[in-house]
Design an enzyme around this catalytic site. Structure first.
Site, PDB file in Angstrom:
ATOM      1  N   HIS A 145       0.860  -1.189   0.000  1.00  0.00           N
ATOM      2  CA  HIS A 145       0.000   0.000   0.000  1.00  0.00           C
ATOM      3  C   HIS A 145       0.889   1.230   0.000  1.00  0.00           C
ATOM      4  CE1 HIS A 145      -4.135  -1.670   1.399  1.00  0.00           C
ATOM      5  NE2 HIS A 145      -3.469  -2.573   0.714  1.00  0.00           N
TER       6      HIS A 145
ATOM      7  N   TYR B  82       4.221   6.433   9.807  1.00  0.00           N
ATOM      8  CA  TYR B  82       3.372   5.273   9.508  1.00  0.00           C
ATOM      9  C   TYR B  82       4.162   4.190   8.791  1.00  0.00           C
ATOM     10  CZ  TYR B  82      -1.074   2.913   8.412  1.00  0.00           C
ATOM     11  OH  TYR B  82      -2.103   2.008   8.334  1.00  0.00           O
TER      12      TYR B  82
ATOM     13  N   TYR C 159      -9.112   5.847   7.105  1.00  0.00           N
ATOM     14  CA  TYR C 159      -9.204   6.229   8.518  1.00  0.00           C
ATOM     15  C   TYR C 159     -10.205   7.370   8.585  1.00  0.00           C
ATOM     16  CZ  TYR C 159      -4.962   3.571   9.723  1.00  0.00           C
ATOM     17  OH  TYR C 159      -4.050   2.575   9.947  1.00  0.00           O
TER      18      TYR C 159
ATOM     19  N   PRO D 100      -4.051   0.373  18.513  1.00  0.00           N
ATOM     20  CA  PRO D 100      -3.711  -0.094  17.173  1.00  0.00           C
ATOM     21  C   PRO D 100      -3.844   0.943  16.060  1.00  0.00           C
ATOM     22  CG  PRO D 100      -5.849  -0.931  17.813  1.00  0.00           C
ATOM     23  CD  PRO D 100      -5.304  -0.211  19.006  1.00  0.00           C
TER      24      PRO D 100
ATOM     25  N   LYS E 288       1.426  -0.031  14.992  1.00  0.00           N
ATOM     26  CA  LYS E 288       2.830  -0.043  15.399  1.00  0.00           C
ATOM     27  C   LYS E 288       3.241  -1.275  16.228  1.00  0.00           C
ATOM     28  CE  LYS E 288       4.836   3.493  13.651  1.00  0.00           C
ATOM     29  NZ  LYS E 288       4.506   2.996  12.319  1.00  0.00           N
TER      30      LYS E 288
HETATM   31  C1  LIG Z   1      -6.851  -5.845  16.506  1.00  0.00           C
HETATM   32  C2  LIG Z   1      -5.361  -5.625  16.475  1.00  0.00           C
HETATM   33  C3  LIG Z   1      -4.789  -5.055  15.339  1.00  0.00           C
HETATM   34  C4  LIG Z   1      -3.409  -4.840  15.289  1.00  0.00           C
HETATM   35  N1  LIG Z   1      -2.876  -4.284  14.171  1.00  0.00           N
HETATM   36  C5  LIG Z   1      -1.551  -4.115  14.096  1.00  0.00           C
HETATM   37  C6  LIG Z   1      -0.956  -3.640  12.893  1.00  0.00           C
HETATM   38  O1  LIG Z   1      -1.635  -3.367  11.907  1.00  0.00           O
HETATM   39  N2  LIG Z   1       0.402  -3.497  12.866  1.00  0.00           N
HETATM   40  C7  LIG Z   1       1.184  -3.818  13.944  1.00  0.00           C
HETATM   41  O2  LIG Z   1       2.409  -3.674  13.866  1.00  0.00           O
HETATM   42  N3  LIG Z   1       0.640  -4.304  15.083  1.00  0.00           N
HETATM   43  C8  LIG Z   1      -0.688  -4.475  15.187  1.00  0.00           C
HETATM   44  N4  LIG Z   1      -1.229  -5.015  16.308  1.00  0.00           N
HETATM   45  C9  LIG Z   1      -0.348  -5.365  17.444  1.00  0.00           C
HETATM   46  C10 LIG Z   1       0.330  -6.741  17.273  1.00  0.00           C
HETATM   47  O3  LIG Z   1      -0.620  -7.743  17.029  1.00  0.00           O
HETATM   48  C11 LIG Z   1       1.134  -7.072  18.538  1.00  0.00           C
HETATM   49  O4  LIG Z   1       1.878  -5.935  18.901  1.00  0.00           O
HETATM   50  C12 LIG Z   1       2.084  -8.248  18.312  1.00  0.00           C
HETATM   51  O5  LIG Z   1       1.367  -9.466  18.320  1.00  0.00           O
HETATM   52  C13 LIG Z   1       3.149  -8.312  19.408  1.00  0.00           C
HETATM   53  O6  LIG Z   1       3.964  -9.436  19.196  1.00  0.00           O
HETATM   54  P1  LIG Z   1       4.712 -10.162  20.405  1.00  0.00           P
HETATM   55  O7  LIG Z   1       5.499 -11.254  19.799  1.00  0.00           O
HETATM   56  O8  LIG Z   1       5.386  -9.147  21.229  1.00  0.00           O
HETATM   57  O9  LIG Z   1       3.557 -10.727  21.338  1.00  0.00           O
HETATM   58  P2  LIG Z   1       2.391 -11.759  21.035  1.00  0.00           P
HETATM   59  O10 LIG Z   1       2.024 -11.752  19.600  1.00  0.00           O
HETATM   60  O11 LIG Z   1       1.324 -11.479  22.043  1.00  0.00           O
HETATM   61  O12 LIG Z   1       3.051 -13.177  21.324  1.00  0.00           O
HETATM   62  C14 LIG Z   1       3.315 -13.595  22.645  1.00  0.00           C
HETATM   63  C15 LIG Z   1       3.391 -15.114  22.657  1.00  0.00           C
HETATM   64  O13 LIG Z   1       3.791 -15.509  23.968  1.00  0.00           O
HETATM   65  C16 LIG Z   1       3.028 -16.621  24.381  1.00  0.00           C
HETATM   66  N5  LIG Z   1       2.998 -16.610  25.850  1.00  0.00           N
HETATM   67  C17 LIG Z   1       2.393 -15.712  26.662  1.00  0.00           C
HETATM   68  N6  LIG Z   1       2.618 -16.015  27.951  1.00  0.00           N
HETATM   69  C18 LIG Z   1       3.381 -17.139  27.949  1.00  0.00           C
HETATM   70  C19 LIG Z   1       3.943 -17.951  28.974  1.00  0.00           C
HETATM   71  N7  LIG Z   1       3.787 -17.654  30.279  1.00  0.00           N
HETATM   72  N8  LIG Z   1       4.661 -19.036  28.628  1.00  0.00           N
HETATM   73  C20 LIG Z   1       4.848 -19.341  27.314  1.00  0.00           C
HETATM   74  N9  LIG Z   1       4.332 -18.620  26.302  1.00  0.00           N
HETATM   75  C21 LIG Z   1       3.619 -17.517  26.613  1.00  0.00           C
HETATM   76  C22 LIG Z   1       1.675 -16.424  23.721  1.00  0.00           C
HETATM   77  O14 LIG Z   1       0.993 -17.663  23.570  1.00  0.00           O
HETATM   78  C23 LIG Z   1       2.057 -15.799  22.386  1.00  0.00           C
HETATM   79  O15 LIG Z   1       2.190 -16.748  21.359  1.00  0.00           O
HETATM   80  C24 LIG Z   1      -2.604  -5.227  16.384  1.00  0.00           C
HETATM   81  C25 LIG Z   1      -3.173  -5.827  17.515  1.00  0.00           C
HETATM   82  C26 LIG Z   1      -4.535  -6.028  17.563  1.00  0.00           C
HETATM   83  C27 LIG Z   1      -5.117  -6.689  18.778  1.00  0.00           C
END
Ligand SMILES: Cc1cc2nc3c(=O)[nH]c(=O)nc-3n(C[C@H](O)[C@H](O)[C@H](O)COP(=O)(O)OP(=O)(O)OC[C@H]3O[C@@H](n4cnc5c(N)ncnc54)[C@H](O)[C@@H]3O)c2cc1C
Length: 390
Positions: A75, A384, A203, A292, A296
């Protein structure tokens, strides 16, 4: 009690942060073990992020088998809509960068397939319950596997990539230690079977509240509208949801279709006080969460681990602690820029309950300031599409 397993880096969480970190470490010849509480199938069905920054995409594209360019959609801009008129922010022209619409679950599928093919040790269904030895040189992850057995992993370094309810953060500085802000609204999100309603994301700021018209693929669409954070996602009929969305995007006739998923997402900004203690660090949502609106969260998770992988390479291969000692401050600099951008987009586009006529007029003035100025549009485009990965 199972015997203790040894590795160089123990990673809690096989989300984007944990998997990208293991990929970067493996490229440096550093061994890691990942534990995740969920099954592979559950992880691969994570419906969350959709918009990936240019830097995130460039990195994902280096992962063997990545489909980010073949399945993801580039995009080159977004539309800001207010007072019934659309204003395109042309990323490509303004900053020469783009974003990609590539759902998080597709990125996770690519990452899991590549890491497992590379021989990565991933313990699915294994929940970390405690981190021990935080102040020592051999921290340990104590976990429970799906059969209830104890898993004990001793490492040179432990990384908490375990999401917003992080156990590792708790071990570093307590459950809620940090700076946070709650918002008086959330997003009602739907996934529906329909053709796209627009080529790019819209948006939309409207007197009835914010709406985001996003896409997933040619046949599945993702849309959101601002709602009460305590709203029951099942209280509205499909007709009421479509009417609500349509009212907030005047000028576009939405293509409707069966809604097969709906959820309410609360908004919160959070940055943990401590990102690292000794040989334990937290990254991604474990370290910070953003609303969201600025897309980011996942991008910030990737930026954290790019910096951390370099610091761990220096520490574990060359016994050079200078990068790890500066890592938290370096990560925090980008985290707060992203926090600001996410807060700014959120406050500029949403209607705050109880807003006065003055508040509304000022908000429209702010939106006009952005779209009518090259500098305003450029700031939005630069943030962005993502600042370069340091
Ligand atoms: C509706 C929505 C839209 C979004 N849109 C965007 C977007 O467009 N762009 C963007 O950049 N971000 C977006 N985000 C944010 C993005 O999804 C998260 O920031 C991202 O998933 C973070 O990744 P992470 O690996 O830090 O954590 P997570 O994806 O939460 O992964 C954490 C992992 O740790 C595991 N875990 C947790 N506790 C334990 C434990 N005690 N023992 C073992 N395993 C454990 C979980 O099972 C999980 O698999 C959005 C979020 C939402 C909810």
């Amino acid at each position: 009690m199972s015997p203790t397993v040894r590795t160089q880096v123990a990673i809690v969480g096989a989300g984007p942060a944990g998997l990208v970190l293991s990929h970067l470490l493996a490229a440096e010849g550093i061994a890691s073990i990942i534990v995740d509480a969920r099954s592979r199938e559950d992880i691969e069905q994570t419906i969350r992020a959709g918009i990936l920054e240019q830097g995130t995409v460039d990195l994902l594209a280096t992962i063997p088998g990545s489909r980010v360019h073949s399945v993801g959609m580039r995009h080159d801009g977004i539309e800001l809509r207010f007072e019934g008129a659309g204003h395109r922010i042309d990323f490509h022209r303004l900053v020469g960068r783009s974003v990609w619409l590539y759902p998080q679950h597709e990125a996770l599928r690519d990452l899991l397939a590549a890491r497992l093919a590379d021989g990565q040790d991933i313990r699915f269904g294994t929940t970390a319950t405690a981190i021990e030895g935080v102040d020592g040189t051999r921290p340990r992850v104590v976990a429970t596997d799906a059969a209830g057995g104890v898993v004990d992993i001793e490492a040179d370094f432990v990384v908490g990539a375990d999401g917003s309810r992080s156990v590792v953060r708790h071990a570093i500085s307590g459950p809620h230690a940090g700076l946070f802000r709650e918002y008086p609204f959330g997003w009602f999100g739907i996934l529906c079977e329909a053709a796209p309603s627009a080529d790019e994301l819209i948006y939309s700021n409207s007197p009835d509240g914010f709406a985001l018209i996003s896409q997933r693929s040619a046949t599945v669409q993702r849309m959101y509208f601002q709602c009460d954070p305590d709203a029951d996602p099942h209280a509205m009929s499909e007709r009421e949801i479509w009417d609500e969305l349509q009212r907030r995007v005047p000028g576009t006739e939405l293509v409707e279709g069966p809604i097969f998923q709906r959820d309410v997402l609360r908004f919160r900004s959070f940055v943990a006080r401590d990102l690292r203690a000794g040989r334990v660090a937290i990254v991604g949502d474990a370290a910070h969460t953003v609303p969201p609106t600025g897309a980011k969260g996942m991008n910030l998770a990737v930026a954290d681990v790019v910096l951390l992988a370099r610091a761990l390479e220096a520490l574990l291969k060359r016994a050079d602690a200078s990068l790890i000692d500066g890592w938290a401050d370096a990560a925090r600099a980008r985290i707060w820029k992203a926090q600001h951008f996410s807060w700014w987009m959120t406050s500029m586009l949403h209607t705050v309950p109880g807003a006065t006529d003055f508040d509304r007029a000022r908000q429209l003035g702010e939106l006009r300031t952005v779209v009518e100025s090259e500098a305003g549009r450029t700031y939005l485009a630069e943030a962005y599409t993502g600042w370069p990965l340091g």
